[in-house]
Design an enzyme around this catalytic site. Structure first.
Site, PDB file in Angstrom:
ATOM      1  N   LYS A 223      16.394  89.206 -30.071  1.00 19.72           N
ATOM      2  CA  LYS A 223      17.922  87.955 -29.833  1.00 19.72           C
ATOM      3  C   LYS A 223      19.399  88.504 -30.981  1.00 19.72           C
ATOM      4  O   LYS A 223      19.105  89.656 -31.155  1.00 19.72           O
ATOM      5  CB  LYS A 223      17.556  86.621 -29.592  1.00 19.72           C
ATOM      6  CG  LYS A 223      16.167  86.359 -28.455  1.00 19.72           C
ATOM      7  CD  LYS A 223      16.301  84.712 -28.722  1.00 19.72           C
ATOM      8  CE  LYS A 223      15.462  84.620 -28.141  1.00 19.72           C
ATOM      9  NZ  LYS A 223      15.123  83.132 -27.384  1.00 19.72           N
TER      10      LYS A 223
ATOM     11  N   TYR B 123      16.519  82.726 -18.146  1.00 22.99           N
ATOM     12  CA  TYR B 123      16.203  81.282 -18.252  1.00 22.99           C
ATOM     13  C   TYR B 123      16.182  80.224 -17.222  1.00 22.99           C
ATOM     14  O   TYR B 123      16.673  79.217 -17.620  1.00 22.99           O
ATOM     15  CB  TYR B 123      17.233  81.078 -19.975  1.00 22.99           C
ATOM     16  CG  TYR B 123      16.754  81.449 -21.149  1.00 22.99           C
ATOM     17  CD1 TYR B 123      15.305  81.125 -21.324  1.00 22.99           C
ATOM     18  CD2 TYR B 123      17.494  82.517 -22.018  1.00 22.99           C
ATOM     19  CE1 TYR B 123      15.007  81.806 -23.180  1.00 22.99           C
ATOM     20  CE2 TYR B 123      17.208  82.910 -23.061  1.00 22.99           C
ATOM     21  CZ  TYR B 123      15.029  82.994 -23.396  1.00 22.99           C
ATOM     22  OH  TYR B 123      15.232  83.177 -24.396  1.00 22.99           O
TER      23      TYR B 123
ATOM     24  N   ASN C 188      16.144  81.113 -32.784  1.00 21.88           N
ATOM     25  CA  ASN C 188      15.155  81.922 -33.243  1.00 21.88           C
ATOM     26  C   ASN C 188      15.102  83.182 -33.205  1.00 21.88           C
ATOM     27  O   ASN C 188      13.623  83.251 -32.618  1.00 21.88           O
ATOM     28  CB  ASN C 188      14.201  80.719 -32.907  1.00 21.88           C
ATOM     29  CG  ASN C 188      13.943  81.263 -31.314  1.00 21.88           C
ATOM     30  OD1 ASN C 188      14.858  81.793 -30.452  1.00 21.88           O
ATOM     31  ND2 ASN C 188      13.518  80.451 -30.966  1.00 21.88           N
TER      32      ASN C 188
ATOM     33  N   HIS D  21      12.443  86.609 -27.787  1.00 18.20           N
ATOM     34  CA  HIS D  21      12.103  85.777 -27.288  1.00 18.20           C
ATOM     35  C   HIS D  21      10.731  86.749 -27.322  1.00 18.20           C
ATOM     36  O   HIS D  21      10.572  87.835 -26.952  1.00 18.20           O
ATOM     37  CB  HIS D  21      12.787  86.088 -26.184  1.00 18.20           C
ATOM     38  CG  HIS D  21      12.075  86.064 -24.314  1.00 18.20           C
ATOM     39  ND1 HIS D  21      11.937  84.482 -24.409  1.00 18.20           N
ATOM     40  CD2 HIS D  21      11.691  86.710 -23.935  1.00 18.20           C
ATOM     41  CE1 HIS D  21      11.442  84.254 -22.739  1.00 18.20           C
ATOM     42  NE2 HIS D  21      10.951  86.377 -23.044  1.00 18.20           N
TER      43      HIS D  21
ATOM     44  N   GLU E 106       9.725  88.865 -15.987  1.00 15.18           N
ATOM     45  CA  GLU E 106      11.202  88.937 -16.779  1.00 15.18           C
ATOM     46  C   GLU E 106      10.839  90.693 -16.927  1.00 15.18           C
ATOM     47  O   GLU E 106      12.062  91.411 -16.913  1.00 15.18           O
ATOM     48  CB  GLU E 106      10.666  88.745 -18.051  1.00 15.18           C
ATOM     49  CG  GLU E 106      11.140  87.466 -17.983  1.00 15.18           C
ATOM     50  CD  GLU E 106      10.016  85.956 -18.624  1.00 15.18           C
ATOM     51  OE1 GLU E 106       9.842  87.304 -20.697  1.00 15.18           O
ATOM     52  OE2 GLU E 106       9.891  84.931 -19.312  1.00 15.18           O
TER      53      GLU E 106
HETATM   54  P1  ATP Z   1      11.344  82.184 -25.636  1.00 14.33           P
HETATM   55  O1  ATP Z   1      11.902  81.827 -24.269  1.00 14.33           O
HETATM   56  O2  ATP Z   1      13.111  82.629 -25.831  1.00 14.33           O
HETATM   57  O3  ATP Z   1      10.974  82.942 -26.138  1.00 14.33           O
HETATM   58  P2  ATP Z   1      10.387  79.846 -26.060  1.00 14.33           P
HETATM   59  O4  ATP Z   1       9.532  80.183 -24.545  1.00 14.33           O
HETATM   60  O5  ATP Z   1       9.151  79.400 -27.458  1.00 14.33           O
HETATM   61  O6  ATP Z   1      11.524  80.395 -26.228  1.00 14.33           O
HETATM   62  P3  ATP Z   1      11.321  77.252 -24.154  1.00 14.33           P
HETATM   63  O7  ATP Z   1      10.625  76.345 -23.815  1.00 14.33           O
HETATM   64  O8  ATP Z   1      11.249  78.749 -23.331  1.00 14.33           O
HETATM   65  O9  ATP Z   1      11.029  77.531 -25.813  1.00 14.33           O
HETATM   66  O10 ATP Z   1      12.658  77.848 -24.232  1.00 14.33           O
HETATM   67  C1  ATP Z   1      13.862  78.835 -24.399  1.00 14.33           C
HETATM   68  C2  ATP Z   1      14.873  79.079 -25.904  1.00 14.33           C
HETATM   69  O11 ATP Z   1      15.312  78.209 -25.655  1.00 14.33           O
HETATM   70  C3  ATP Z   1      14.179  78.482 -27.262  1.00 14.33           C
HETATM   71  O12 ATP Z   1      13.688  79.616 -27.175  1.00 14.33           O
HETATM   72  C4  ATP Z   1      15.678  78.001 -27.800  1.00 14.33           C
HETATM   73  O13 ATP Z   1      16.018  79.603 -28.459  1.00 14.33           O
HETATM   74  C5  ATP Z   1      16.586  77.774 -26.695  1.00 14.33           C
HETATM   75  N1  ATP Z   1      15.797  76.171 -27.098  1.00 14.33           N
HETATM   76  C6  ATP Z   1      14.504  75.091 -26.282  1.00 14.33           C
HETATM   77  N2  ATP Z   1      14.578  74.194 -26.897  1.00 14.33           N
HETATM   78  C7  ATP Z   1      15.959  73.924 -27.611  1.00 14.33           C
HETATM   79  C8  ATP Z   1      16.377  72.422 -27.800  1.00 14.33           C
HETATM   80  N3  ATP Z   1      16.222  71.571 -27.987  1.00 14.33           N
HETATM   81  N4  ATP Z   1      17.450  73.090 -28.391  1.00 14.33           N
HETATM   82  C9  ATP Z   1      17.693  73.894 -28.079  1.00 14.33           C
HETATM   83  N5  ATP Z   1      17.565  75.210 -27.882  1.00 14.33           N
HETATM   84  C10 ATP Z   1      16.296  74.884 -27.307  1.00 14.33           C
HETATM   85 MG    MG Z   2      10.256  80.575 -23.494  1.00 16.86          MG
END
Ligand code: ATP
Ligand code: MG
Length: 136
Positions: free
Chosen positions: A9, A49, A112, A115, A126
């Site tokens: 990211k 997303y 974070n 992804h 994706e």
């Molecule tokens: P990614 O899809 O980015 O790999 P993930 O699968 O671990 O992450 P997801 O539930 O898919 O988690 O959420 C996608 C992204 O949305 C997260 O990586 C984070 O950056 C953001 N996100 C998730 N939950 C929160 C939250 N409670 N507050 C802020 N941002 C969030």
């Molecule tokens: Mg995810």
């Protein structure tokens, strides 16, 4: 062969963590199948997303992904989806295990670093979305 989509990211790229991420996946034994650096069109970030579009953080999440260049990669190998998620670490970096990428390199769920696809089916979706030109 199983494949997954891993994206470094904007914060990960800006902080110089591209090599670190690639090193960890390579060391584990996975094969780098595709890689490109790109600025992300807003529509692509939204589509990536789309499952989270009803969440309160969705707009901020999309703005984060378009805030600077990302590095989009495809990795291949045995169990790469599930094991790739372990290398990435839990969503909230305060809960990510030390030793995982998020566990070692960040503290903010909204920044974070990386992804990783969460299932074989989402990986396929994706990879099609981010590499519409196909893999070499
Ligand atoms: P990614 O899809 O980015 O790999 P993930 O699968 O671990 O992450 P997801 O539930 O898919 O988690 O959420 C996608 C992204 O949305 C997260 O990586 C984070 O950056 C953001 N996100 C998730 N939950 C929160 C939250 N409670 N507050 C802020 N941002 C969030
Ligand atoms: Mg995810």
């Amino acid at each position: 062969n199983e494949q997954t989509f891993i994206m470094i990211k904007p914060d990960g790229v800006a902080r110089g963590l591209v090599g670190e991420v690639i090193k960890r996946f390579e060391q584990k034994g996975y094969y780098l199948r595709a890689l490109k650096m790109m600025n992300v069109p807003k529509e692509l970030a939204e589509e990536h997303y789309v499952d989270l579009s009803s969440k309160p953080f969705y707009k901020g999440l999309v703005n984060y992904i378009v805030s600077g260049p990302v590095v989009a990669t495809v990795w291949e190998g045995k169990g790469v989806v599930v094991t790739g998620r372990k290398l990435v670490g839990a969503t909230n970096p305060l809960a990510s295990e030390p030793g995982s990428i998020r566990g070692d390199f960040c503290i903010d769920v909204g920044r974070n670093v990386i992804h990783g696809s969460d299932a074989v089916e989402s990986a396929k979706r994706e990879i099609g979305l981010w590499f519409p030109e196909g893999l070499a």
